[in-house]
Design a protein around this motif. Structure first.
Motif, PDB file in Angstrom:
ATOM      1  N   ALA A   2       0.811  -1.216   0.000  1.00 50.46           N
ATOM      2  CA  ALA A   2       0.000   0.000   0.000  1.00 50.46           C
ATOM      3  C   ALA A   2       0.844   1.266   0.000  1.00 50.46           C
ATOM      4  O   ALA A   2       1.899   1.333   0.638  1.00 50.46           O
ATOM      5  N   ASP A   3       0.360   2.274  -0.725  1.00 51.53           N
ATOM      6  CA  ASP A   3       0.936   3.620  -0.684  1.00 51.53           C
ATOM      7  C   ASP A   3       0.167   4.381   0.404  1.00 51.53           C
ATOM      8  O   ASP A   3      -0.885   4.952   0.146  1.00 51.53           O
ATOM      9  N   ARG A   4       0.703   4.385   1.618  1.00 53.13           N
ATOM     10  CA  ARG A   4      -0.033   4.935   2.756  1.00 53.13           C
ATOM     11  C   ARG A   4      -0.221   6.443   2.653  1.00 53.13           C
ATOM     12  O   ARG A   4      -1.203   6.993   3.147  1.00 53.13           O
ATOM     13  N   LYS A   5       0.710   7.141   2.035  1.00 48.56           N
ATOM     14  CA  LYS A   5       0.540   8.590   1.850  1.00 48.56           C
ATOM     15  C   LYS A   5      -0.669   8.884   0.966  1.00 48.56           C
ATOM     16  O   LYS A   5      -1.426   9.824   1.212  1.00 48.56           O
ATOM     17  N   VAL A  40      -3.264   6.882   0.617  1.00 55.30           N
ATOM     18  CA  VAL A  40      -4.453   6.540   1.404  1.00 55.30           C
ATOM     19  C   VAL A  40      -4.859   7.720   2.283  1.00 55.30           C
ATOM     20  O   VAL A  40      -6.040   8.101   2.334  1.00 55.30           O
ATOM     21  N   LEU A  41      -3.896   8.337   2.965  1.00 58.51           N
ATOM     22  CA  LEU A  41      -4.197   9.472   3.835  1.00 58.51           C
ATOM     23  C   LEU A  41      -4.697  10.667   3.028  1.00 58.51           C
ATOM     24  O   LEU A  41      -5.585  11.401   3.463  1.00 58.51           O
ATOM     25  N   ARG A  42      -4.118  10.875   1.835  1.00 55.49           N
ATOM     26  CA  ARG A  42      -4.537  11.994   0.997  1.00 55.49           C
ATOM     27  C   ARG A  42      -6.009  11.860   0.605  1.00 55.49           C
ATOM     28  O   ARG A  42      -6.743  12.839   0.526  1.00 55.49           O
ATOM     29  N   LEU A  43      -6.446  10.624   0.377  1.00 58.95           N
ATOM     30  CA  LEU A  43      -7.833  10.380  -0.033  1.00 58.95           C
ATOM     31  C   LEU A  43      -8.794  10.291   1.142  1.00 58.95           C
ATOM     32  O   LEU A  43      -9.992  10.535   0.995  1.00 58.95           O
ATOM     33  N   LEU A  44      -8.264   9.953   2.320  1.00 58.92           N
ATOM     34  CA  LEU A  44      -9.130   9.624   3.444  1.00 58.92           C
ATOM     35  C   LEU A  44      -9.920  10.822   3.951  1.00 58.92           C
ATOM     36  O   LEU A  44     -11.130  10.717   4.210  1.00 58.92           O
ATOM     37  N   TRP A  45      -9.276  11.979   4.096  1.00 57.66           N
ATOM     38  CA  TRP A  45      -9.977  13.132   4.672  1.00 57.66           C
ATOM     39  C   TRP A  45     -11.158  13.595   3.817  1.00 57.66           C
ATOM     40  O   TRP A  45     -12.253  13.801   4.346  1.00 57.66           O
ATOM     41  N   PRO A  46     -10.985  13.769   2.500  1.00 57.93           N
ATOM     42  CA  PRO A  46     -12.174  14.127   1.714  1.00 57.93           C
ATOM     43  C   PRO A  46     -13.217  13.022   1.694  1.00 57.93           C
ATOM     44  O   PRO A  46     -14.420  13.311   1.623  1.00 57.93           O
ATOM     45  N   ALA A  47     -12.782  11.753   1.771  1.00 56.89           N
ATOM     46  CA  ALA A  47     -13.746  10.653   1.815  1.00 56.89           C
ATOM     47  C   ALA A  47     -14.594  10.721   3.084  1.00 56.89           C
ATOM     48  O   ALA A  47     -15.808  10.471   3.047  1.00 56.89           O
ATOM     49  N   LEU A  48     -13.967  11.062   4.204  1.00 60.67           N
ATOM     50  CA  LEU A  48     -14.722  11.213   5.455  1.00 60.67           C
ATOM     51  C   LEU A  48     -15.770  12.314   5.332  1.00 60.67           C
ATOM     52  O   LEU A  48     -16.897  12.175   5.816  1.00 60.67           O
ATOM     53  N   LYS A  69      -1.128   6.042 -11.957  1.00 61.72           N
ATOM     54  CA  LYS A  69      -0.104   5.169 -12.539  1.00 61.72           C
ATOM     55  C   LYS A  69       0.584   4.291 -11.489  1.00 61.72           C
ATOM     56  O   LYS A  69       1.801   4.083 -11.523  1.00 61.72           O
ATOM     57  N   LEU A  70      -0.192   3.776 -10.540  1.00 56.08           N
ATOM     58  CA  LEU A  70       0.393   2.887  -9.541  1.00 56.08           C
ATOM     59  C   LEU A  70       0.714   1.537 -10.155  1.00 56.08           C
ATOM     60  O   LEU A  70      -0.041   1.022 -10.981  1.00 56.08           O
ATOM     61  N   PRO A  71       1.840   0.935  -9.773  1.00 51.59           N
ATOM     62  CA  PRO A  71       2.096  -0.455 -10.173  1.00 51.59           C
ATOM     63  C   PRO A  71       0.965  -1.352  -9.664  1.00 51.59           C
ATOM     64  O   PRO A  71       0.265  -1.011  -8.695  1.00 51.59           O
ATOM     65  N   LYS A  72       0.792  -2.509 -10.294  1.00 55.05           N
ATOM     66  CA  LYS A  72      -0.352  -3.371 -10.018  1.00 55.05           C
ATOM     67  C   LYS A  72      -0.499  -3.695  -8.540  1.00 55.05           C
ATOM     68  O   LYS A  72      -1.587  -3.565  -7.962  1.00 55.05           O
ATOM     69  N   MET A  73       0.572  -4.126  -7.883  1.00 53.44           N
ATOM     70  CA  MET A  73       0.473  -4.544  -6.489  1.00 53.44           C
ATOM     71  C   MET A  73       0.191  -3.350  -5.578  1.00 53.44           C
ATOM     72  O   MET A  73      -0.567  -3.461  -4.606  1.00 53.44           O
ATOM     73  N   GLU A  74       0.794  -2.179  -5.867  1.00 58.02           N
ATOM     74  CA  GLU A  74       0.517  -0.989  -5.067  1.00 58.02           C
ATOM     75  C   GLU A  74      -0.927  -0.545  -5.241  1.00 58.02           C
ATOM     76  O   GLU A  74      -1.568  -0.062  -4.300  1.00 58.02           O
ATOM     77  N   PHE A  75      -1.446  -0.704  -6.443  1.00 60.44           N
ATOM     78  CA  PHE A  75      -2.848  -0.375  -6.714  1.00 60.44           C
ATOM     79  C   PHE A  75      -3.763  -1.188  -5.802  1.00 60.44           C
ATOM     80  O   PHE A  75      -4.642  -0.645  -5.115  1.00 60.44           O
ATOM     81  N   VAL A  76      -3.569  -2.502  -5.796  1.00 57.30           N
ATOM     82  CA  VAL A  76      -4.436  -3.393  -5.008  1.00 57.30           C
ATOM     83  C   VAL A  76      -4.272  -3.119  -3.512  1.00 57.30           C
ATOM     84  O   VAL A  76      -5.256  -3.042  -2.764  1.00 57.30           O
ATOM     85  N   GLY A  77      -3.025  -2.967  -3.054  1.00 54.79           N
ATOM     86  CA  GLY A  77      -2.786  -2.733  -1.627  1.00 54.79           C
ATOM     87  C   GLY A  77      -3.347  -1.402  -1.144  1.00 54.79           C
ATOM     88  O   GLY A  77      -3.923  -1.326  -0.053  1.00 54.79           O
ATOM     89  N   THR A  78      -3.180  -0.347  -1.954  1.00 57.09           N
ATOM     90  CA  THR A  78      -3.707   0.973  -1.580  1.00 57.09           C
ATOM     91  C   THR A  78      -5.229   0.942  -1.506  1.00 57.09           C
ATOM     92  O   THR A  78      -5.835   1.460  -0.556  1.00 57.09           O
ATOM     93  N   ALA A  79      -5.862   0.319  -2.503  1.00 53.61           N
ATOM     94  CA  ALA A  79      -7.325   0.218  -2.496  1.00 53.61           C
ATOM     95  C   ALA A  79      -7.813  -0.590  -1.294  1.00 53.61           C
ATOM     96  O   ALA A  79      -8.822  -0.237  -0.669  1.00 53.61           O
ATOM     97  N   ALA A  80      -7.107  -1.665  -0.954  1.00 51.14           N
ATOM     98  CA  ALA A  80      -7.520  -2.506   0.169  1.00 51.14           C
ATOM     99  C   ALA A  80      -7.516  -1.721   1.478  1.00 51.14           C
ATOM    100  O   ALA A  80      -8.484  -1.767   2.253  1.00 51.14           O
ATOM    101  N   PHE A  93      -7.590   1.579   1.836  1.00 51.90           N
ATOM    102  CA  PHE A  93      -8.563   2.671   1.774  1.00 51.90           C
ATOM    103  C   PHE A  93      -9.963   2.167   2.109  1.00 51.90           C
ATOM    104  O   PHE A  93     -10.670   2.750   2.944  1.00 51.90           O
ATOM    105  N   PHE A  94     -10.378   1.089   1.462  1.00 49.23           N
ATOM    106  CA  PHE A  94     -11.743   0.615   1.662  1.00 49.23           C
ATOM    107  C   PHE A  94     -11.955   0.012   3.042  1.00 49.23           C
ATOM    108  O   PHE A  94     -13.044   0.156   3.614  1.00 49.23           O
TER     109      PHE A  94
END
Length: 249
Positions: free
Chosen positions: A71-74, A76-84, A166-177, A179-180
């Protein structure tokens, strides 16, 4: 907790929805919309959003366990606040949507998200700016928050944004996991306060949990066997048919 009273055909739809949730988290993201539409046939549309949430969280936990190190945790955090912020907006809006039109709301949201999926497929470089301008995370995050609160339908929004980054495949899946999982856990008290999560819905979740978990593992195995493009088009067509049925119902 009482067992929900459902007919055989309705139980079959619920089982299919649970399996679709697991498969979606296992790699076939397009099935997320199908699961939402199936559960809206099992229960009244508004109640279905609460019934599906614990199943999503169950699948998210297994997805995080499998992909957490990527996961790209940065991000995730960037998306989390507007999602809340979007979740709060959806929570405030939901009680004011009449029950008899809520199915149509889910249907129209699904149609809108299908358009976004097609834009992602054929938009070329139109969304490349998302990777270059972090501020774009705010409208995408907010839209993900409000759609996930109203209809558990943020998957296409996040897919478009993460692909544009443009996330690599594994980073894409981990970041989405990550986040959700975070967003769905945040939604629990909001859904509970609206009466969407209750003893009956939790009993339904327990009964269907093995299918959710099995779907995650099946998805991880099938993703290497199935032509992804053909599968995604089938999911788009199924989602389109389900959305139209909800709108016209």
């Amino acid at each position: 907790m009482s067992v929900p009273t459902l007919g055989p055909e309705t139980w079959l739809l619920a089982a299919m929805a649970a399996l679709c949730i697991g498969l979606a988290k296992g790699g076939f993201g397009g099935l997320g919309m199908v699961a939402v539409l199936l559960m809206a046939q099992v229960l009244p549309a508004r109640e279905s959003t609460g019934a599906i949430l614990p199943m999503l969280i169950t699948a998210d936990i297994f997805a995080v366990k499998a992909y957490h190190q990527h996961a790209d945790r940065k991000l995730v955090l960037r998306l989390l606040w507007p999602a809340l912020a979007g979740i709060v907006c959806g929570w405030l809006l939901m009680p004011h949507i009449p029950a008899h039109v809520f199915g149509r709301v889910i249907g129209w949201l699904t149609l809108g998200l299908i358009v976004l999926v097609l834009l992602q497929k054929y938009g070329g470089n139109m969304l490349k700016f998302a990777a270059e301008h972090p501020g774009v995370a705010w409208p995408f995050g907010w839209l993900a928050g409000i759609t996930t609160m109203l209809a558990n339908a943020a998957g296409p929004v996040m897919t478009i944004y993460l692909l544009a980054c443009k996330l690599p495949k594994m980073e894409f899946v981990g970041t989405a996991a990550w986040f959700f999982l975070t967003v769905n856990l945040v939604k629990v008290p909001f859904s509970t306060s609206l009466g969407l999560i209750n003893g009956s819905s939790l009993t339904l979740n327990l009964i269907l949990a093995p299918l959710v978990i099995g779907g995650v593992f099946a998805g991880r195995w099938l993703i290497r066997k199935v032509n992804q493009q053909v599968f995604e088009w089938l999911m788009i067509l199924f989602s389109l048919a389900g959305a139209i049925r909800l709108i016209l119902k």
